[in-house]
Design a protein around this motif. Structure first.
Motif, PDB file in Angstrom:
ATOM      1  N   ASP A 134       0.858  -1.182   0.000  1.00 59.76           N
ATOM      2  CA  ASP A 134       0.000   0.000   0.000  1.00 59.76           C
ATOM      3  C   ASP A 134       0.898   1.237   0.000  1.00 59.76           C
ATOM      4  OD1 ASP A 134      -2.091   1.796   0.204  1.00 59.76           O
ATOM      5  OD2 ASP A 134      -2.387   1.444   2.353  1.00 59.76           O
ATOM      6  N   VAL A 135       1.363   1.625  -1.167  1.00 61.47           N
ATOM      7  CA  VAL A 135       2.336   2.712  -1.307  1.00 61.47           C
ATOM      8  C   VAL A 135       1.624   4.012  -1.652  1.00 61.47           C
ATOM      9  CG1 VAL A 135       4.301   3.540  -2.668  1.00 61.47           C
ATOM     10  CG2 VAL A 135       4.147   1.115  -2.025  1.00 61.47           C
ATOM     11  N   ALA A 136       1.864   5.045  -0.847  1.00 61.07           N
ATOM     12  CA  ALA A 136       1.348   6.382  -1.133  1.00 61.07           C
ATOM     13  C   ALA A 136       2.436   7.265  -1.738  1.00 61.07           C
ATOM     14  CB  ALA A 136       0.799   7.032   0.131  1.00 61.07           C
ATOM     15  N   LYS A 137       3.674   7.100  -1.242  1.00 65.88           N
ATOM     16  CA  LYS A 137       4.793   7.914  -1.721  1.00 65.88           C
ATOM     17  C   LYS A 137       5.979   7.030  -2.060  1.00 65.88           C
ATOM     18  CE  LYS A 137       3.510  12.037   0.679  1.00 65.88           C
ATOM     19  NZ  LYS A 137       3.806  13.401   0.546  1.00 65.88           N
ATOM     20  N   ILE A 138       6.727   7.492  -3.065  1.00 61.34           N
ATOM     21  CA  ILE A 138       7.937   6.793  -3.504  1.00 61.34           C
ATOM     22  C   ILE A 138       9.103   7.764  -3.394  1.00 61.34           C
ATOM     23  CG2 ILE A 138       9.100   5.682  -5.446  1.00 61.34           C
ATOM     24  CD1 ILE A 138       6.226   4.994  -6.490  1.00 61.34           C
ATOM     25  N   VAL A 139      10.158   7.310  -2.720  1.00 59.17           N
ATOM     26  CA  VAL A 139      11.382   8.093  -2.614  1.00 59.17           C
ATOM     27  C   VAL A 139      12.415   7.455  -3.526  1.00 59.17           C
ATOM     28  CG1 VAL A 139      13.260   8.849  -1.093  1.00 59.17           C
ATOM     29  CG2 VAL A 139      10.909   8.742  -0.231  1.00 59.17           C
ATOM     30  N   GLN A 140      12.989   8.273  -4.398  1.00 60.23           N
ATOM     31  CA  GLN A 140      14.038   7.798  -5.296  1.00 60.23           C
ATOM     32  C   GLN A 140      15.369   8.362  -4.824  1.00 60.23           C
ATOM     33  OE1 GLN A 140      13.057   7.328  -9.195  1.00 60.23           O
ATOM     34  NE2 GLN A 140      15.112   7.164  -9.933  1.00 60.23           N
ATOM     35  N   THR A 141      16.392   7.495  -4.766  1.00 58.80           N
ATOM     36  CA  THR A 141      17.679   7.926  -4.222  1.00 58.80           C
ATOM     37  C   THR A 141      18.698   8.320  -5.275  1.00 58.80           C
ATOM     38  OG1 THR A 141      18.559   5.670  -4.143  1.00 58.80           O
ATOM     39  CG2 THR A 141      17.372   6.466  -2.189  1.00 58.80           C
ATOM     40  N   TRP A 142      18.514   7.901  -6.527  1.00 57.62           N
ATOM     41  CA  TRP A 142      19.504   8.225  -7.554  1.00 57.62           C
ATOM     42  C   TRP A 142      18.911   7.997  -8.930  1.00 57.62           C
ATOM     43  CZ3 TRP A 142      21.943   5.978 -11.696  1.00 57.62           C
ATOM     44  CH2 TRP A 142      23.126   6.583 -12.130  1.00 57.62           C
ATOM     45  N   PRO A 143      19.248   8.715  -9.943  1.00 59.42           N
ATOM     46  CA  PRO A 143      19.916  10.021  -9.919  1.00 59.42           C
ATOM     47  C   PRO A 143      18.913  11.102  -9.562  1.00 59.42           C
ATOM     48  CG  PRO A 143      19.437   9.436 -12.177  1.00 59.42           C
ATOM     49  CD  PRO A 143      18.965   8.287 -11.307  1.00 59.42           C
ATOM     50  N   LEU A 144      19.356  12.189  -9.024  1.00 57.50           N
ATOM     51  CA  LEU A 144      18.433  13.221  -8.557  1.00 57.50           C
ATOM     52  C   LEU A 144      18.422  14.468  -9.431  1.00 57.50           C
ATOM     53  CD1 LEU A 144      19.011  12.900  -4.734  1.00 57.50           C
ATOM     54  CD2 LEU A 144      17.221  11.891  -6.125  1.00 57.50           C
ATOM     55  N   ALA A 145      19.318  14.572 -10.396  1.00 61.70           N
ATOM     56  CA  ALA A 145      19.355  15.752 -11.255  1.00 61.70           C
ATOM     57  C   ALA A 145      18.070  15.853 -12.076  1.00 61.70           C
ATOM     58  CB  ALA A 145      20.566  15.693 -12.179  1.00 61.70           C
ATOM     59  N   ARG A 146      17.452  16.995 -12.030  1.00 62.11           N
ATOM     60  CA  ARG A 146      16.259  17.307 -12.828  1.00 62.11           C
ATOM     61  C   ARG A 146      15.083  16.355 -12.581  1.00 62.11           C
ATOM     62  NH1 ARG A 146      20.630  17.601 -15.744  1.00 62.11           N
ATOM     63  NH2 ARG A 146      20.228  15.753 -16.985  1.00 62.11           N
ATOM     64  N   GLN A 147      15.013  15.833 -11.361  1.00 58.48           N
ATOM     65  CA  GLN A 147      13.854  15.007 -11.045  1.00 58.48           C
ATOM     66  C   GLN A 147      13.444  15.199  -9.591  1.00 58.48           C
ATOM     67  OE1 GLN A 147      14.257  10.731 -11.202  1.00 58.48           O
ATOM     68  NE2 GLN A 147      16.432  10.889 -10.864  1.00 58.48           N
ATOM     69  N   VAL A 148      12.213  14.829  -9.327  1.00 56.61           N
ATOM     70  CA  VAL A 148      11.638  14.920  -7.990  1.00 56.61           C
ATOM     71  C   VAL A 148      12.138  13.737  -7.178  1.00 56.61           C
ATOM     72  CG1 VAL A 148       9.466  14.880  -6.711  1.00 56.61           C
ATOM     73  CG2 VAL A 148       9.597  16.073  -8.907  1.00 56.61           C
ATOM     74  N   GLN A 149      12.570  13.987  -5.958  1.00 55.41           N
ATOM     75  CA  GLN A 149      13.063  12.900  -5.112  1.00 55.41           C
ATOM     76  C   GLN A 149      11.917  12.132  -4.459  1.00 55.41           C
ATOM     77  OE1 GLN A 149      15.807  14.071  -2.059  1.00 55.41           O
ATOM     78  NE2 GLN A 149      16.298  11.975  -1.530  1.00 55.41           N
ATOM     79  N   VAL A 150      10.839  12.819  -4.095  1.00 58.03           N
ATOM     80  CA  VAL A 150       9.686  12.170  -3.470  1.00 58.03           C
ATOM     81  C   VAL A 150       8.472  12.419  -4.358  1.00 58.03           C
ATOM     82  CG1 VAL A 150       8.218  12.031  -1.420  1.00 58.03           C
ATOM     83  CG2 VAL A 150      10.658  12.569  -1.166  1.00 58.03           C
ATOM     84  N   ALA A 151       7.824  11.337  -4.772  1.00 57.43           N
ATOM     85  CA  ALA A 151       6.670  11.454  -5.660  1.00 57.43           C
ATOM     86  C   ALA A 151       5.493  10.660  -5.107  1.00 57.43           C
ATOM     87  CB  ALA A 151       7.029  10.951  -7.058  1.00 57.43           C
ATOM     88  N   GLU A 152       4.311  11.140  -5.402  1.00 57.24           N
ATOM     89  CA  GLU A 152       3.099  10.401  -5.061  1.00 57.24           C
ATOM     90  C   GLU A 152       3.017   9.153  -5.945  1.00 57.24           C
ATOM     91  OE1 GLU A 152       0.951  11.334  -2.612  1.00 57.24           O
ATOM     92  OE2 GLU A 152       2.249  13.055  -2.197  1.00 57.24           O
ATOM     93  N   ARG A 153       2.418   8.114  -5.435  1.00 61.00           N
ATOM     94  CA  ARG A 153       2.235   6.878  -6.217  1.00 61.00           C
ATOM     95  C   ARG A 153       1.506   7.170  -7.524  1.00 61.00           C
ATOM     96  NH1 ARG A 153       1.094   1.071  -6.283  1.00 61.00           N
ATOM     97  NH2 ARG A 153       0.780   0.844  -8.516  1.00 61.00           N
ATOM     98  N   ALA A 154       0.647   8.163  -7.520  1.00 56.74           N
ATOM     99  CA  ALA A 154      -0.117   8.507  -8.717  1.00 56.74           C
ATOM    100  C   ALA A 154       0.802   8.877  -9.892  1.00 56.74           C
ATOM    101  CB  ALA A 154      -1.075   9.655  -8.427  1.00 56.74           C
TER     102      ALA A 154
END
Length: 165
Positions: A134-154
């Motif tokens: 049951d994921v509401a948010k996704i945190v991405q650790t790499w690469p971070l250039a020109r992208q959102v680090q925390v995104a809604e599952r939507a």
């Protein structure tokens, strides 16, 4: 703990091995880590080269859960079979927080555009659904250039929907 064998995740393991840390990984990564630990580093010996020791492992076979008495939990899931990125790939899921941490599977541009879905992102969505997370948010650790680090599952769902005919 590290997601998968690529150098941006495994590059700092030698000092941890020397310090006696337990390396949390999948069985598929054990030979790589053992090889990293054995390398001599003759030109510039590090602590592990000067004092060799074998790595200690906690091997995740599918799923492993860490929890405490207060009911906090961290679930590790090996989703490598879903990703088409690597054979072994750990993601970190916090059920109470409905938060999933992954390394480099999805791409969420800061512009808000919906990018063309890569197989890795499609695999991430498939794994989340198949495992019933049951994921509401996704945190991405790499690469971070020109992208959102925390995104809604939507946002992941929009990428996946754009890939379907």
């Amino acid at each position: 703990m590290f997601g998968h064998h690529h150098p941006h995740y495994s590059g700092g393991l030698r000092p941890l091995i020397h310090a006696g840390a337990t390396i949390v990984t999948t069985a598929g990564n054990v030979p790589l880590i053992e090889d990293l630990a054995r390398r001599p580093h003759a030109l510039a010996p590090d602590a592990l080269a000067r004092e060799p020791r074998p790595p200690k492992f906690l091997v995740v076979d599918g799923k492993h859960v860490f929890s405490d008495a207060a009911g906090h939990a961290l679930e590790l899931h090996d989703i490598g079979a879903y990703t088409e990125h690597t054979d072994s790939y750990l993601v970190y899921y916090f059920p109470r927080e409905r938060l999933l941490i992954e390394g480099d599977l999805a791409y969420f541009p800061v512009t808000g555009e919906v990018p063309r879905a890569r197989p890795a992102a499609l695999g991430l969505a498939r794994a989340i659904d198949t495992l019933g997370l049951d994921v509401a948010k996704i945190v991405q650790t790499w690469p971070l250039a020109r992208q959102v680090q925390v995104a809604e599952r939507a946002r992941l769902d929009a990428i996946v929907a754009g890939a379907r005919p």
